[in-house]
Design an enzyme around this catalytic site. Structure first.
Site, short mmCIF file in Angstrom:
data_model
loop_
_atom_site.label_atom_id
_atom_site.label_comp_id
_atom_site.label_asym_id
_atom_site.label_seq_id
_atom_site.Cartn_x
_atom_site.Cartn_y
_atom_site.Cartn_z
N GLY A 30 0.79 -1.23 0.00
CA GLY A 30 0.00 0.00 0.00
C GLY A 30 0.82 1.27 0.00
O GLY A 30 0.31 2.34 0.36
N SER A 31 2.08 1.21 -0.44
CA SER A 31 2.90 2.43 -0.43
C SER A 31 2.37 3.47 -1.41
O SER A 31 2.42 4.68 -1.13
CB SER A 31 4.36 2.09 -0.72
OG SER A 31 4.51 1.55 -2.03
N ASN A 32 1.85 3.04 -2.55
CA ASN A 32 1.27 4.01 -3.48
C ASN A 32 -0.05 4.57 -2.95
O ASN A 32 -0.36 5.75 -3.16
CB ASN A 32 1.08 3.38 -4.86
CG ASN A 32 2.31 3.50 -5.73
OD1 ASN A 32 2.83 4.59 -5.93
ND2 ASN A 32 2.79 2.38 -6.25
N MET A 108 -2.82 -7.27 -8.08
CA MET A 108 -2.28 -8.39 -8.85
C MET A 108 -3.39 -9.25 -9.46
O MET A 108 -3.39 -10.47 -9.36
CB MET A 108 -1.36 -9.24 -7.97
CG MET A 108 -0.21 -8.46 -7.36
SD MET A 108 0.79 -7.58 -8.60
CE MET A 108 1.56 -8.98 -9.42
N ARG A 109 -4.33 -8.57 -10.12
CA ARG A 109 -5.40 -9.26 -10.81
C ARG A 109 -5.64 -8.58 -12.15
O ARG A 109 -5.58 -7.35 -12.25
CB ARG A 109 -6.71 -9.22 -10.01
CG ARG A 109 -6.63 -9.79 -8.61
CD ARG A 109 -6.38 -11.27 -8.59
NE ARG A 109 -7.42 -12.02 -9.30
CZ ARG A 109 -7.33 -13.31 -9.60
NH1 ARG A 109 -6.23 -13.99 -9.28
NH2 ARG A 109 -8.30 -13.92 -10.22
N LEU A 110 -5.92 -9.38 -13.18
CA LEU A 110 -6.29 -8.82 -14.47
C LEU A 110 -7.77 -8.47 -14.48
O LEU A 110 -8.60 -9.19 -13.91
CB LEU A 110 -6.00 -9.83 -15.59
CG LEU A 110 -4.52 -10.16 -15.85
CD1 LEU A 110 -4.42 -11.25 -16.91
CD2 LEU A 110 -3.76 -8.92 -16.27
N ASN A 125 -3.65 2.63 -13.57
CA ASN A 125 -2.65 1.74 -13.00
C ASN A 125 -1.28 2.41 -13.11
O ASN A 125 -1.09 3.30 -13.95
CB ASN A 125 -2.63 0.41 -13.76
CG ASN A 125 -1.66 -0.59 -13.16
OD1 ASN A 125 -1.65 -0.80 -11.94
ND2 ASN A 125 -0.83 -1.21 -13.98
N HIS A 127 2.79 1.29 -13.57
CA HIS A 127 3.61 0.14 -13.94
C HIS A 127 5.08 0.52 -13.85
O HIS A 127 5.47 1.62 -14.26
CB HIS A 127 3.27 -0.29 -15.37
CG HIS A 127 4.00 -1.51 -15.82
ND1 HIS A 127 3.65 -2.78 -15.41
CD2 HIS A 127 5.07 -1.66 -16.64
CE1 HIS A 127 4.48 -3.65 -15.96
NE2 HIS A 127 5.35 -3.00 -16.71
#
Length: 211
Positions: A30-32, A108-110, A125, A127
């Site tokens: 959860g750093s972002n 971590m899910r599409l 998102n 990346h």
């Protein structure tokens, strides 16, 4: 190394109007999430994080959300027979909280079309590479293996194609000769925490300009 200014965007004034209602989807530390929350507190982003949804029970983001009095909801993807059913549950929660924008932060899910259609153009998102290079998993390792001299991070709109949606903002990070995946990723994360609030603010501005 002096990096191009275009890859080091500055914070713009926050978009005017009612605060955008955000939901952060996270699977990790959860750093972002914390960086976005802190930017809101500093008045740099006209938004409110209304909830956090996590799919890992003991994810670090839960404690960070609790510290900031942001409600968190655990949804175990393993309890659903399909990715579409899982995303349908996510959409229900987003609707319950009247969410405007979905912010993926280590999610971590599409996404399936269930979520993409419900929030078309309003899912972001970040990346850890300069897309379109090194999309997908292990982006930092990919960059090191390719021998690039500059890596970085990208805020982009989420679409059906993985890491291929419209680019909102990028920040560059020089690759050092002795870098490991851990050391390079640590420096990229510093830029992620700076860039994500900037990218969200830019996306909010673009959305308003289209209405």
């Amino acid at each position: 190394m002096n990096l191009p200014a275009i890859l080091s965007p500055k914070q713009s004034p926050p978009v005017a109007g009612p605060p955008a209602r955000l939901c952060v989807l996270a699977s990790g530390s959860g750093s972002n999430f914390a960086a976005i929350s802190d930017a809101i507190e500093r008045g740099e982003l006209n938004a409110r994080i209304c909830c956090v949804i996590h799919n890992v029970l003991d994810a670090g983001v839960v404690a960070r959300a609790s510290e900031r009095a942001v409600p968190s909801v655990f949804v175990d993807h393993r309890a659903y027979k399909s990715r579409q059913a899982f995303d349908a549950c996510i959409v229900q929660l987003l609707s319950k909280h009247a969410i405007d924008w979905v912010i993926m932060a280590g999610w971590m899910r599409l996404c399936t079309d269930v979520l993409l259609d419900a929030y078309e153009g309003r899912i972001l998102n970040i990346h850890p590479s300069l897309l379109p290079s090194f999309g997908g998993l292990r982006a930092v390792e990919q960059a090191l293996a390719a021998g690039v001299k500059i890596s970085g991070c990208t805020v982009h709109v989420v679409t059906a194609a993985m890491d291929a949606g419209p680019i909102i903002a990028q920040a560059a990070v020089a690759v050092e000769s002795d870098d490991t995946a851990r050391s390079l990723h640590a420096r990229i994360q510093v830029q992620e925490h700076r860039l994500y609030p900037i990218g969200i603010n830019l996306a909010l501005g673009l959305s308003i300009s289209k209405t």
